[in-house]
Design a protein around this motif. Structure first.
Motif, PDB file in Angstrom:
ATOM      1  N   ARG A  10     -14.957 -20.856 -47.750  1.00 57.44           N
ATOM      2  CA  ARG A  10     -14.218 -19.925 -46.470  1.00 57.44           C
ATOM      3  C   ARG A  10     -14.991 -20.406 -45.139  1.00 57.44           C
ATOM      4  O   ARG A  10     -14.221 -20.456 -44.105  1.00 57.44           O
ATOM      5  N   ILE A  11     -16.191 -20.712 -45.165  1.00 59.84           N
ATOM      6  CA  ILE A  11     -16.895 -21.124 -44.013  1.00 59.84           C
ATOM      7  C   ILE A  11     -16.410 -22.435 -43.230  1.00 59.84           C
ATOM      8  O   ILE A  11     -16.412 -22.540 -42.173  1.00 59.84           O
ATOM      9  N   PHE A  12     -15.914 -23.173 -44.117  1.00 65.74           N
ATOM     10  CA  PHE A  12     -15.344 -24.329 -43.597  1.00 65.74           C
ATOM     11  C   PHE A  12     -13.794 -23.992 -42.675  1.00 65.74           C
ATOM     12  O   PHE A  12     -13.603 -24.468 -41.601  1.00 65.74           O
ATOM     13  N   ASP A  13     -13.341 -22.997 -43.377  1.00 69.80           N
ATOM     14  CA  ASP A  13     -12.045 -22.628 -42.666  1.00 69.80           C
ATOM     15  C   ASP A  13     -12.405 -22.042 -41.123  1.00 69.80           C
ATOM     16  O   ASP A  13     -11.765 -22.315 -40.217  1.00 69.80           O
ATOM     17  N   ASP A  14     -13.634 -21.064 -41.187  1.00 66.93           N
ATOM     18  CA  ASP A  14     -14.038 -20.317 -40.305  1.00 66.93           C
ATOM     19  C   ASP A  14     -14.517 -21.342 -39.145  1.00 66.93           C
ATOM     20  O   ASP A  14     -14.127 -21.237 -37.844  1.00 66.93           O
ATOM     21  N   CYS A  62     -24.181 -22.393 -44.298  1.00 69.13           N
ATOM     22  CA  CYS A  62     -24.263 -22.750 -43.086  1.00 69.13           C
ATOM     23  C   CYS A  62     -23.493 -24.202 -42.900  1.00 69.13           C
ATOM     24  O   CYS A  62     -23.739 -24.897 -43.664  1.00 69.13           O
ATOM     25  N   ILE A  63     -22.989 -24.305 -41.765  1.00 67.96           N
ATOM     26  CA  ILE A  63     -22.384 -25.655 -41.447  1.00 67.96           C
ATOM     27  C   ILE A  63     -22.640 -25.948 -40.150  1.00 67.96           C
ATOM     28  O   ILE A  63     -22.855 -25.232 -38.980  1.00 67.96           O
ATOM     29  N   LEU A  64     -23.302 -27.303 -39.971  1.00 69.77           N
ATOM     30  CA  LEU A  64     -23.661 -27.932 -38.555  1.00 69.77           C
ATOM     31  C   LEU A  64     -22.406 -28.760 -38.356  1.00 69.77           C
ATOM     32  O   LEU A  64     -22.199 -29.558 -39.153  1.00 69.77           O
ATOM     33  N   GLY A  65     -22.048 -29.092 -37.031  1.00 69.37           N
ATOM     34  CA  GLY A  65     -21.111 -30.549 -37.237  1.00 69.37           C
ATOM     35  C   GLY A  65     -20.302 -30.284 -35.730  1.00 69.37           C
ATOM     36  O   GLY A  65     -20.621 -29.371 -34.734  1.00 69.37           O
ATOM     37  N   GLY A  66     -19.317 -31.004 -35.600  1.00 72.43           N
ATOM     38  CA  GLY A  66     -18.197 -31.131 -34.462  1.00 72.43           C
ATOM     39  C   GLY A  66     -17.508 -31.899 -34.631  1.00 72.43           C
ATOM     40  O   GLY A  66     -17.169 -32.574 -35.665  1.00 72.43           O
ATOM     41  N   ARG A  67     -16.856 -32.423 -33.562  1.00 70.56           N
ATOM     42  CA  ARG A  67     -15.725 -33.152 -33.227  1.00 70.56           C
ATOM     43  C   ARG A  67     -15.985 -34.670 -33.591  1.00 70.56           C
ATOM     44  O   ARG A  67     -17.447 -34.897 -33.070  1.00 70.56           O
ATOM     45  N   ALA A  68     -15.231 -35.353 -34.167  1.00 69.21           N
ATOM     46  CA  ALA A  68     -15.648 -36.803 -34.502  1.00 69.21           C
ATOM     47  C   ALA A  68     -14.365 -37.675 -34.105  1.00 69.21           C
ATOM     48  O   ALA A  68     -13.487 -37.457 -33.413  1.00 69.21           O
ATOM     49  N   TYR A  69     -14.744 -38.750 -34.732  1.00 74.59           N
ATOM     50  CA  TYR A  69     -13.514 -40.065 -34.612  1.00 74.59           C
ATOM     51  C   TYR A  69     -12.393 -40.000 -35.082  1.00 74.59           C
ATOM     52  O   TYR A  69     -12.449 -39.520 -36.120  1.00 74.59           O
ATOM     53  N   ASN A  70     -11.252 -40.338 -34.520  1.00 72.60           N
ATOM     54  CA  ASN A  70     -10.072 -40.549 -35.003  1.00 72.60           C
ATOM     55  C   ASN A  70      -9.843 -41.620 -35.920  1.00 72.60           C
ATOM     56  O   ASN A  70     -10.678 -42.548 -36.173  1.00 72.60           O
ATOM     57  N   LEU A  71      -8.273 -41.579 -36.542  1.00 69.38           N
ATOM     58  CA  LEU A  71      -8.223 -42.611 -37.541  1.00 69.38           C
ATOM     59  C   LEU A  71      -8.252 -43.853 -37.037  1.00 69.38           C
ATOM     60  O   LEU A  71      -8.084 -45.055 -37.681  1.00 69.38           O
TER      61      LEU A  71
END
Length: 406
Positions: free
Chosen positions: A137-141, A239-248
């Motif tokens: 669920r944390i990934f969806d949130d 816990c999740i750490l992260g952010g936007r990254a590179y596209n295909l």
């Protein structure tokens, strides 16, 4: 290219690799997922995936379920943010039956309302199971927050209230708008001759009318990094750490894939597993992930631990990220990381089903499938400076967000 490629007059692309095996794997990959839903359609792509199995102009649900299973084969499907895949595994002699069945359920489904109502209850149970699993669920949130304002953010399963309102007419409209033949790839790996492959594609997929994609996906809007805690009923902190990254289409995705594997890939000697689990015994599971989409991407680090020790985990993770960002990556460790990653890819390619599905996605996006030699060259030429630059951009404080259940 190791694959034979063939495009039908209606635009469906077909790819095939002949290997010595008693088993054939095949799939229809469609460039349509939950991201292609309109605001009033959330959860519809996933409902459609389930509804494919509920009846066609030729078969009832029981006959769909038994067609390949009675022969020892299997039929399945899944939905992602940007794709829907219907795939089958059969004995070599039953390949044509599998291809015909996939074509039947994708192009001739009738979506009987009575069956839909029953399947909605199944999906409600699936939604509830996700809510009972905080590590899922944390990934969806997190994605809701990272991609706020975009269809990429919402849950693939949708919500119960919207789900219960959908009718077969909603499904038919969604199919007519998004299931375009120029956005489909039929892929096959098995001991099937090129002629048999082509004849089968012509027979079961060639008769479908041409349908071209008439819309473009909405661009994601900018979002500021954040740090949030949510209170959930769970025994651990998640816990999740992260952010936007590179596209295909960003070449730096190769560098980030290598970095992701080095940080928190499946091996026990990943940097984060060594720091958090092996040396300090703080977490059973810690992993890093990178998912590229058509115009953006998502990089994450996830862990679960005792609530009292979550901050200690964060400190250890920050220490490892700081080492990478500051260039403290030895040539020896980079060499090992490349060799390890290449080994994992090579072993994964021995799984014909996995290879078939990844090849189909590659052909869908790039109209090409990299040979192993090309993959080896791309990974082998990654430099330490490239790793440092990507680590600072993706895992730098300006891009890094955090969500914690505690």
């Amino acid at each position: 290219m190791e694959f034979t490629c063939y495009t039908l007059p209606n635009g469906i692309r077909c790819i095939h690799k002949q290997v010595r095996s008693a088993v054939v794997n095949c799939a229809l990959t469609v460039n349509t997922g939950s991201r292609d839903e309109e605001m009033s359609e959330q959860g519809l792509a996933h409902l459609l995936e389930h509804a494919f199995f509920k009846g066609t102009t030729h078969r009832k649900a029981f006959h769909i379920n038994c067609r390949l299973e009675n022969l020892g084969g299997e039929l399945n499907a899944y939905t992602t943010k940007e794709e829907t895949v219907v795939h089958a595994t059969t004995l070599r002699g039953d390949f044509a039956k599998a291809a015909e069945l996939i074509a039947d359920i994708v192009f001739h489904s009738t979506f009987p309302q009575r069956e839909l109502e029953k399947e909605k209850e199944v999906i409600v149970d699936e939604i509830n199971s996700y809510k009972d699993s905080p590590s899922d669920r944390i990934f969806d949130d997190f994605e809701d927050m990272i991609f706020v304002g975009s269809s990429l953010g919402h849950n693939i399963l949708g919500c119960k209230s919207a789900l219960m309102k959908y009718t077969r007419d909603d499904l038919l409209r969604f199919v007519a708008r998004t299931y375009n033949t120029d956005q489909m790839v039929f892929s096959v790996i098995g001991n099937v001759s090129a002629k048999r492959f082509k004849d089968t594609c012509d027979r079961y997929f060639g008769g479908m009318g041409e349908s071209l994609r008439g819309f473009t996906r909405d661009a994601v809007v900018p979002v500021a990094s954040f740090s949030k805690e949510l209170h959930r009923k769970c025994y651990q902190a998640h816990c999740i750490l992260g952010g936007r990254a590179y596209n295909l289409n960003d070449e730096r995705r190769v560098v980030l894939s290598l970095l992701t594997n080095l940080l928190g890939g499946p091996s026990a000697n990943s940097l984060l597993n060594l720091a958090v689990r092996e040396r300090n015994g703080l977490a059973y599971n810690i992993e890093a992930g990178f998912t590229p989409f058509s115009d953006t991407g998502l990089a994450t680090i996830y862990f679960g631990t005792d609530k009292e020790r979550a901050d200690e985990c964060l400190e250890l993770i920050d220490l490892e990220l700081t080492k990478i960002r500051s260039g403290k990556l030895s040539d020896r460790l980079l060499h090992i990381a490349k060799k390890q990653y290449l080994g994992q890819i090579t072993i994964a390619m021995e799984n014909n089903e996995s290879y078939m599905l990844s090849a189909a996605r590659s052909f869908l996006v790039y109209n090409n499938i990299d040979a192993m030699e090309t993959i080896r060259e791309k990974i082998g030429t990654v430099t330490r400076d490239e790793i440092v630059a990507v680590a600072n951009e993706i895992y730098g404080t300006q891009n890094l967000s955090m969500l914690m259940y505690r």
